[in-house]
Write an enzyme that holds these catalytic residues in place. Structure first.
Site, PDB file in Angstrom:
ATOM      1  N   GLY A   1       0.793  -1.226   0.000  1.00 26.67           N
ATOM      2  CA  GLY A   1       0.000   0.000   0.000  1.00 26.67           C
ATOM      3  C   GLY A   1       0.821   1.269   0.000  1.00 26.67           C
ATOM      4  CB  SER A   2       0.061   4.475   1.692  1.00 28.24           C
ATOM      5  OG  SER A   2      -1.318   4.298   1.470  1.00 28.24           O
ATOM      6  CG  LEU A   3       4.611   1.214   3.694  1.00 24.12           C
ATOM      7  CD1 LEU A   3       5.407   0.002   4.144  1.00 24.12           C
ATOM      8  CD2 LEU A   3       4.786   2.332   4.702  1.00 24.12           C
TER       9      LEU A   3
ATOM     10  CE  LYS B   1      -0.901   6.769  -1.476  1.00 26.03           C
ATOM     11  NZ  LYS B   1      -1.870   6.858  -0.397  1.00 26.03           N
TER      12      LYS B   1
END
Lengths: 126, 560
Positions: free
Chosen positions: B276-278, B280
């Site tokens: 997921g957002s890691l 980004k």
């Protein structure tokens, strides 16, 4: 039997006895050596066991359980950690004590009074 | 004949004969005197020779105990795995008198004995059957006291892990014959199994104290949030040294047979997840490095993105136009997806390749997971990969990639083996130093202003990124099953260490207002870990506040 023969016979017996004594004590020493070598080997094994036990008893998880049970200590907070000693209230730099000689009361008092008289210099570093 | 001969010898010859005899005697006497002199000289010589020389000769012949398998120690020399002597019980069935009563007596000492199996063994024609391997010293004494005929002890070596489950996945375990079956034990099985001297040992980069702090805290998080599993990694961002690696549930390597496959599975290195957002962090870094985006660029995140049949939404929509730093710190999927499109598929693939996200990473254990990604990469894959979906990598790879964004832009392979820092090299340059400096600021801001606020530790300048990924399930992503993570790096002005924590399917609790996202469940765990390990690792706290703050704070003992 002349005196020469007598002395020679005595010498032979003395030499023989001395030789046997030497041989016997060497044998004893060798037995002791074998024993000690065996002991040395056993001690090495025992050391390994003790080292493993020491590690187990110092395992952080084990110590944490003991501390939780018997001590009132809690994990440290980052605000309890200081980067510089002079952040501690009432901290007195001990270096002048060492410089002033064998830490006599006279010099200790002087250092304390001096530090009370003037506030510590502010550091530029954080 | 001799009598006759004596008589026949002439009188004059007798003197001659006596002389010959005396001469011969003298030769013997001189030989003896010579021999005694030699002995005497040797003794005097020994007496005068320096004692060290003699004791040296003895020392060279001293018996040295070399265990069958070398020790494994941590970075400070703390024993992680060692071989100890133990006794095993075997039987010669031909000499066992009454197997039934013998087993019953043995069962009083070893209650776990399987009666029927052992009985058939004892009634067989063999001359040697194992009864029980690796007894405790107490059991040995008690069995000896039973005085059973036909039973004997054999000295064997047993692999002992004094820390129990603490290092189960990293160090691994061995089978009953001492063959390495997991982790370091398996990877270095041959080297560990052939020690040359008594001092032979394998030194790892792991730190027992850090490993314990990490395991203790993620276990606490796992229980608090009723998660299925938890993963933790502490990495030195400048050297790639792994200081701690934990995967829960784990097992006690002293009793590997009791562990299930689920427990043995190393989630930190072998498990691959959509994190997921890691991701980004990587998207922003590659955008800035390739020049596709700048920090002042703005993206419209007011409406969900609709790409063919897919819909990209934000969990907590901001309903306005966001700058790149805002997209990062508030973790907007819509924004990251648009950024990924601006970067373009080719550039994204190039950076993923440089970061090693398409291949299994190299580390000194066998259990290493291969990333999973679509074989045919379409626009939608580029967009979802921008916020960490559609590509599954191991947490270890993630930690190395994030380290590359903050350490000045170098991808340094993670390692478990302590070695000379100069031999490790600088790693592969991926991002520029300038981009890395910007990423450090962004990650610090994500903690001070954004979703990672619960990870801040006063004084250690923690920076990081939250991640909350819905887990893939049958027919799409599961709304209520997430991989919640947080990666923290400290101190952000000069990064030294990275802490990554991932919780598998945490359940929101009352105290987190039923939220189970990374910022709510993983960030506090990272905070606690950093609080515990930073003083151990010699990271000095930095006073952000005015001088005098600490003097007063020091007087307040109850800070929480």
């Amino acid at each position: 039997m002349g005196p020469k023969v007598f002395i020679a016979t005595v010498l032979i017996f003395v030499a023989g006895a001395a030789l046997f004594y030497l041989k016997y004590s060497v044998e004893q020493k060798e037995a002791r050596l074998t024993e000690m070598r065996a002991q040395y080997l056993e001690d090495q094994k025992a050391l390994r066991v003790l080292k493993a036990e020491w590690t187990y008893l110092n395992s952080p998880g084990y110590l944490q359980n003991l501390a939780r049970r018997y001590l009132t200590l809690r994990p440290m907070d980052s605000r309890q950690v200081i980067a510089w000693f002079d952040s501690v209230p009432g901290y007195i730099d001990v270096t002048p004590f060492k410089a002033a000689g064998q830490g006599s009361f006279q010099s200790a008092r002087e250092v304390v009074q001096a530090s009370m008289a003037q506030p510590p210099e502010a550091r530029d570093e954080p | 004949m001799s009598q006759k001969g004596e008589k026949t010898w002439p009188e004059g010859n007798s003197r001659l004969i006596m002389e010959t005899v005396r001469n011969r005697l003298m030769i013997a006497v001189f030989l003896f005197i010579g021999a005694f002199f030699l002995l005497g000289a040797r003794m005097v010589g020994l007496g005068f020779s320096p004692s060290e020389q003699l004791s040296d000769q003895w020392a060279r012949g001293l018996p040295v105990y070399v265990a069958a398998r070398a020790d494994v120690v941590d970075r400070h020399g703390v024993v992680l795995a060692t071989n100890l002597e133990t006794s095993s019980l075997y039987a010669d069935p031909g000499k066992v008198q009454n197997p039934e009563t013998a087993i019953k007596k043995l069962a009083t000492v070893i209650p776990e004995l399987a009666y029927a199996k052992l009985l058939s063994k004892l009634k067989s024609d063999k001359r040697f059957v194992w009864v029980r391997r690796k007894l405790t010293p107490q059991q040995k004494v008690r069995i000896n006291a039973l005085g059973l005929p036909g039973f004997f002890f054999q000295t064997e070596e047993e692999r002992v892990y004094p820390h129990g489950a603490l290092f189960s996945h990293a160090v691994g375990y061995v089978d009953v014959d001492g063959k390495g079956l997991g982790g370091i034990e398996h990877y270095f099985d041959i080297q560990l199994g052939t020690p040359i001297s008594a001092g032979d040992k394998l030194q790892l980069t792991l730190d027992t104290r850090v490993q314990h702090a990490l395991r203790d805290e993620i276990e606490r998080a796992l229980q608090t949030y009723e998660a299925k599993a938890a993963i933790g990694i502490v990495l030195n961002v400048n050297t790639g040294e792994v200081l701690a690696m934990v995967s829960l549930p784990d097992f006690d390597p002293n009793f590997p047979a009791a562990a299930s496959n689920d427990q043995k599975f190393n989630r930190a290195a072998q498990g691959v997840y959509e994190l997921g957002s890691l991701f980004k962090t990587l998207t922003v870094a590659m955008g800035l490095d390739s020049g596709a985006i700048t920090l002042t660029d703005r993206y419209d995140v007011t409406k969900p993105l609709k790409i063919s049949r897919f819909l990209i939404r934000d969990d907590h929509p901001k309903n306005r136009i966001l700058t790149v730093p805002e997209i990062f710190i508030f973790s907007s999927n819509i924004g990251a997806a648009q950024m990924a499109m601006d970067i373009g598929t080719d550039t994204q693939q190039e950076y993923f390749g440089k970061l090693g996200l398409f291949t299994a990473p190299f580390i000194e254990i066998t259990e290493v997971g291969r990333p999973i990604y679509p074989s045919y990469w379409r626009d939608i894959n580029t967009m979802t990969a921008g916020y960490g979906h559609g590509i599954a990598i191991s947490p270890l790879q993630m930690a190395s990639a994030i380290a590359a964004t903050v350490n000045g832009g170098h991808l340094i392979p993670a390692t478990l083996i302590k070695q000379d820092a100069n031999l490790r090299g600088q790693g592969i340059p991926v991002f520029s130093e300038e981009v890395s400096a910007k990423m450090r600021t962004l990650m610090r801001l994500a903690v001070t202003e954004g979703t990672g606020s619960k990870a801040d530790v006063p004084g250690y300048l923690v920076g990081g990124k939250t991640g909350t990924a819905e887990k893939p399930g049958v027919g799409g992503y599961l709304k209520n099953a997430t991989m919640s993570s947080f990666v923290g790096v400290f101190p952000m002005n000069k990064p030294e260490f990275l802490v990554l924590i991932v919780l598998d399917e945490p359940v929101g609790q009352k105290k987190t207002f039923n939220f189970s996202s990374g910022g709510w469940v993983a960030a506090p765990a990272v905070k606690r870990v950093i609080t515990r390990i930073a003083p151990l690792l010699g990271v000095k706290p930095i006073t952000e506040e005015v001088r005098g703050y600490q003097e007063i704070a020091y007087l307040i003992s109850d800070t929480r």
